[in-house]
Design a protein around this motif. Structure first.
Motif, PDB file in Angstrom:
ATOM      1  N   SER A 114      42.210  64.941  20.979  1.00 24.56           N
ATOM      2  CA  SER A 114      41.155  64.834  21.980  1.00 24.56           C
ATOM      3  C   SER A 114      40.794  66.180  22.600  1.00 24.56           C
ATOM      4  CB  SER A 114      41.586  63.872  23.089  1.00 24.56           C
ATOM      5  OG  SER A 114      42.751  64.368  23.745  1.00 24.56           O
ATOM      6  N   GLN A 115      41.540  67.248  22.234  1.00 23.94           N
ATOM      7  CA  GLN A 115      41.302  68.562  22.832  1.00 23.94           C
ATOM      8  C   GLN A 115      40.775  69.587  21.827  1.00 23.94           C
ATOM      9  OE1 GLN A 115      45.424  68.879  24.475  1.00 23.94           O
ATOM     10  NE2 GLN A 115      44.404  69.283  26.428  1.00 23.94           N
ATOM     11  N   GLN A 116      40.276  69.128  20.682  1.00 21.23           N
ATOM     12  CA  GLN A 116      39.773  70.068  19.685  1.00 21.23           C
ATOM     13  C   GLN A 116      38.592  70.873  20.204  1.00 21.23           C
ATOM     14  OE1 GLN A 116      41.062  70.966  16.552  1.00 21.23           O
ATOM     15  NE2 GLN A 116      42.754  69.936  17.601  1.00 21.23           N
ATOM     16  N   ASP A 117      37.787  70.273  21.071  1.00 22.30           N
ATOM     17  CA  ASP A 117      36.674  71.021  21.644  1.00 22.30           C
ATOM     18  C   ASP A 117      37.183  72.151  22.522  1.00 22.30           C
ATOM     19  OD1 ASP A 117      37.656  69.180  23.556  1.00 22.30           O
ATOM     20  OD2 ASP A 117      35.805  69.399  24.728  1.00 22.30           O
ATOM     21  N   LEU A 118      38.317  71.921  23.235  1.00 19.94           N
ATOM     22  CA  LEU A 118      38.920  72.974  24.057  1.00 19.94           C
ATOM     23  C   LEU A 118      39.421  74.107  23.180  1.00 19.94           C
ATOM     24  CD1 LEU A 118      39.925  74.073  26.753  1.00 19.94           C
ATOM     25  CD2 LEU A 118      42.000  72.689  26.465  1.00 19.94           C
ATOM     26  N   SER A 119      40.000  73.769  22.026  1.00 20.12           N
ATOM     27  CA  SER A 119      40.474  74.790  21.101  1.00 20.12           C
ATOM     28  C   SER A 119      39.316  75.659  20.627  1.00 20.12           C
ATOM     29  CB  SER A 119      41.169  74.125  19.902  1.00 20.12           C
ATOM     30  OG  SER A 119      41.610  75.098  18.980  1.00 20.12           O
ATOM     31  N   GLY A 120      38.200  75.030  20.262  1.00 13.96           N
ATOM     32  CA  GLY A 120      37.022  75.787  19.819  1.00 13.96           C
ATOM     33  C   GLY A 120      36.464  76.667  20.912  1.00 13.96           C
ATOM     34  N   ARG A 121      36.435  76.162  22.142  1.00 19.53           N
ATOM     35  CA  ARG A 121      35.905  76.959  23.257  1.00 19.53           C
ATOM     36  C   ARG A 121      36.824  78.134  23.577  1.00 19.53           C
ATOM     37  NH1 ARG A 121      35.991  73.861  27.836  1.00 19.53           N
ATOM     38  NH2 ARG A 121      36.714  71.911  26.909  1.00 19.53           N
ATOM     39  N   PHE A 122      38.145  77.917  23.457  1.00 18.94           N
ATOM     40  CA  PHE A 122      39.092  79.000  23.754  1.00 18.94           C
ATOM     41  C   PHE A 122      38.939  80.127  22.741  1.00 18.94           C
ATOM     42  CE2 PHE A 122      43.096  81.243  23.529  1.00 18.94           C
ATOM     43  CZ  PHE A 122      43.451  81.399  24.856  1.00 18.94           C
ATOM     44  N   ILE A 123      38.825  79.784  21.469  1.00 16.22           N
ATOM     45  CA  ILE A 123      38.694  80.820  20.439  1.00 16.22           C
ATOM     46  C   ILE A 123      37.405  81.607  20.635  1.00 16.22           C
ATOM     47  CG2 ILE A 123      38.491  81.232  17.952  1.00 16.22           C
ATOM     48  CD1 ILE A 123      40.282  78.759  17.553  1.00 16.22           C
ATOM     49  N   ALA A 124      36.337  80.917  21.023  1.00 23.19           N
ATOM     50  CA  ALA A 124      35.083  81.621  21.315  1.00 23.19           C
ATOM     51  C   ALA A 124      35.271  82.570  22.499  1.00 23.19           C
ATOM     52  CB  ALA A 124      33.983  80.601  21.614  1.00 23.19           C
ATOM     53  N   ALA A 125      36.020  82.110  23.506  1.00 19.69           N
ATOM     54  CA  ALA A 125      36.268  82.957  24.677  1.00 19.69           C
ATOM     55  C   ALA A 125      37.039  84.216  24.299  1.00 19.69           C
ATOM     56  CB  ALA A 125      37.042  82.158  25.733  1.00 19.69           C
ATOM     57  N   VAL A 126      37.967  84.103  23.353  1.00 15.28           N
ATOM     58  CA  VAL A 126      38.742  85.270  22.908  1.00 15.28           C
ATOM     59  C   VAL A 126      37.823  86.332  22.314  1.00 15.28           C
ATOM     60  CG1 VAL A 126      40.442  86.074  21.216  1.00 15.28           C
ATOM     61  CG2 VAL A 126      40.915  84.042  22.577  1.00 15.28           C
ATOM     62  N   THR A 127      36.846  85.913  21.501  1.00 12.97           N
ATOM     63  CA  THR A 127      35.958  86.895  20.862  1.00 12.97           C
ATOM     64  C   THR A 127      35.091  87.618  21.889  1.00 12.97           C
ATOM     65  OG1 THR A 127      34.179  85.289  20.473  1.00 12.97           O
ATOM     66  CG2 THR A 127      35.871  85.487  18.781  1.00 12.97           C
ATOM     67  N   ILE A 128      34.737  86.944  22.973  1.00 12.82           N
ATOM     68  CA  ILE A 128      33.933  87.585  24.015  1.00 12.82           C
ATOM     69  C   ILE A 128      34.792  88.479  24.898  1.00 12.82           C
ATOM     70  CG2 ILE A 128      32.552  87.170  26.094  1.00 12.82           C
ATOM     71  CD1 ILE A 128      31.042  86.573  23.533  1.00 12.82           C
ATOM     72  N   ALA A 129      35.933  87.958  25.335  1.00 18.95           N
ATOM     73  CA  ALA A 129      36.767  88.691  26.294  1.00 18.95           C
ATOM     74  C   ALA A 129      37.443  89.907  25.684  1.00 18.95           C
ATOM     75  CB  ALA A 129      37.823  87.750  26.890  1.00 18.95           C
ATOM     76  N   ARG A 130      37.550  89.945  24.344  1.00 18.68           N
ATOM     77  CA  ARG A 130      38.248  91.063  23.713  1.00 18.68           C
ATOM     78  C   ARG A 130      37.320  92.009  22.962  1.00 18.68           C
ATOM     79  NH1 ARG A 130      44.227  89.235  21.531  1.00 18.68           N
ATOM     80  NH2 ARG A 130      45.179  89.155  23.595  1.00 18.68           N
ATOM     81  N   ILE A 131      36.068  92.057  23.356  1.00 20.41           N
ATOM     82  CA  ILE A 131      35.140  93.023  22.763  1.00 20.41           C
ATOM     83  C   ILE A 131      35.647  94.459  22.905  1.00 20.41           C
ATOM     84  CG2 ILE A 131      32.835  94.069  23.048  1.00 20.41           C
ATOM     85  CD1 ILE A 131      31.732  91.271  23.478  1.00 20.41           C
ATOM     86  N   PRO A 132      36.245  94.852  24.059  1.00 17.03           N
ATOM     87  CA  PRO A 132      36.780  96.225  24.157  1.00 17.03           C
ATOM     88  C   PRO A 132      37.795  96.566  23.070  1.00 17.03           C
ATOM     89  CG  PRO A 132      36.655  95.242  26.332  1.00 17.03           C
ATOM     90  CD  PRO A 132      36.331  94.148  25.364  1.00 17.03           C
ATOM     91  N   LEU A 133      38.533  95.570  22.562  1.00 14.81           N
ATOM     92  CA  LEU A 133      39.486  95.846  21.483  1.00 14.81           C
ATOM     93  C   LEU A 133      38.773  96.345  20.233  1.00 14.81           C
ATOM     94  CD1 LEU A 133      42.313  93.127  21.353  1.00 14.81           C
ATOM     95  CD2 LEU A 133      42.546  95.604  21.492  1.00 14.81           C
TER      96      LEU A 133
END
Length: 425
Positions: A245-264
């Motif tokens: 029931s939390q697969q949508d949360l998993s997808g949103r978290f991974i998307a957040a990682v790509t945005i938040a770690r642009i400086p990397l």
């Protein structure tokens, strides 16, 4: 002659920088289009496949590129037509067989869990094989000074990812497997297009140099694999811990990682420049130059981390919605913690570059390993899942940073004392 060498070096850097720029942009375009097309829950297995290829593929096969480049460069400096890389190729074969064996053992769990289907498991295995081929080719291109082709391979790989994902998005003929298959096709086709078959085969036929040293591949692999597992453990942990029931949360978290770690991503060119410079400085025993170089590297890392974290705190939710769509929302505190972990990772990488220059790969692996242990322990904290995983990224990278910093100071102190001993007559 010096001016010609400098001009050639600048051209080489430009070719690689352009290719790296296209390749980096392709990651964001690929994930954003897949997210908009498949939605948060539907894109989760694709993002997990992408994460596994980054974590395992880079960890296992980037050292192959580095070691092949080192051997071929040494052969050129020694006047040989080519260096011998057969033992490294045997390692690649063994690594791929190990991946296949692990995929077979964990097939049912992977297919029913993080990757959602058996077809996605197969795609990940094939993608790792394609990555191995691409890194092998890049090592040859770098070691033989063919940086125009090196940059072209990166650019073609990235261009194919963008073109193919756009084609799927526009035509609507999309699926999780279709998007994931792009991760196999792009590196394979890019390598076949940009690298001559004779270039790929020549090092395999070469004789070993008389004074060839044993490859330190084991230490390099351990250091690279542990660092990539820590860097990418957030999406993997989310995929494992999130229920059906939390697969949508998993997808949103991974998307957040790509945005938040642009400086990397912006830090990558710094690493490319710093490591060769530190290696040369260590060989020369030039303590003042070492101190200056490390100080600049740490200042750049801290600046990128600070600006990136501030930018995520202010614009992160908006950027996430613009890139992936309004369905991709996540708490600002989670975004900020992910950004902080990226900043800590950059600082840790700066100290890791120094330790690589001192040939202390095992110490680097220990540092990242301690970070992994601390991160996994933090996952036991009883708070909301996405916040828990983001916190684990921070504690893990923080622990790795402290370990690598202390290790670097000890090694550098000994090296500095040796470099300041007057030569014996």
């Amino acid at each position: 002659m010096s001016a010609e060498i400098t001009e050639s070096s600048n051209r080489s850097t430009l070719h690689v920088a352009v290719g790296l720029g296209v390749f980096g942009a392709a990651h964001f375009v690929f994930l954003a289009l897949a997210g908009r097309d498949l939605g948060p829950a539907g894109t989760a297995p694709v993002s997990v496949a992408w994460t596994l290829l980054n974590a395992i593929g880079i960890g296992l096969f980037q050292p192959v590129e580095q070691e092949i480049a080192r051997r071929l460069s040494a052969a050129r400096a020694d006047g040989a037509a080519s260096g011998q890389v057969t033992r490294i190729v045997r390692y690649v074969g063994l690594a791929i067989l190990t991946v296949v064996a692990l995929a077979l053992v964990g097939y049912r769990w992977l297919a029913d869990g993080p990757l959602a289907s058996g077809s996605m498991v197969l795609v990940v295995v094939l993608g790792l094989g394609a990555q191995a081929f691409a890194y092998y080719a890049r090592g040859i291109l770098a070691g033989t000074g063919q940086f125009r082709r090196y940059g072209a391979q990166l650019a073609v790989d990235g261009g194919l990812r963008i073109f193919l994902s756009l084609a799927l998005f526009v035509t609507g003929a999309s699926s999780q497997v279709a998007y994931a298959t792009i991760l196999v096709i792009a590196p394979l086709v890019a390598t076949l297009i940009t690298v001559r078959p004779t270039t790929l085969m020549r090092p395999l036929r070469a004789r070993p140099l008389p004074d060839a040293t044993e490859s330190p591949l084991g230490g390099l692999v351990a250091a690279a694999l542990s660092s990539q597992l820590l860097a990418n453990m957030g999406p993997i942990a989310m995929a494992v811990l999130a229920g059906a029931s939390q697969q949508d949360l998993s997808g949103r978290f991974i998307a957040a990682v790509t945005i938040a770690r642009i400086p990397l991503f912006l830090f990558t060119p710094v690493q490319v420049v710093v490591l060769p410079a530190l290696a040369a400085i260590v060989v020369r025993h030039d303590w003042p130059a070492y101190r200056t170089t490390m100080r600049k590297t740490l200042l750049i890392s801290a600046a990128l981390a600070s600006v990136g974290t501030l930018g995520v705190a202010v614009l992160g939710p908006w950027a996430l919605s613009v890139a992936y769509g309004p369905a991709f929302t996540i708490g600002t505190s989670t975004l900020v913690l992910i950004a902080v972990s990226g900043g800590l990772f950059m600082l840790a990488q700066a100290y890791a570059q120094s330790l690589i220059a001192h040939h202390r790969e095992r110490l680097i692996a220990i540092g990242w390993g301690i970070g992994l242990v601390i991160a996994c322990a933090t996952l036991a904290v009883d708070i909301e899942l996405s916040l828990r995983v983001a916190l684990a990224l921070c504690t893990g990278t923080g622990a790795a940073l402290v370990t690598l910093l202390l290790g670097e100071r000890k090694i550098v102190r000994m090296w500095r004392d040796e470099s300041q001993v007057p030569p014996q007559n």
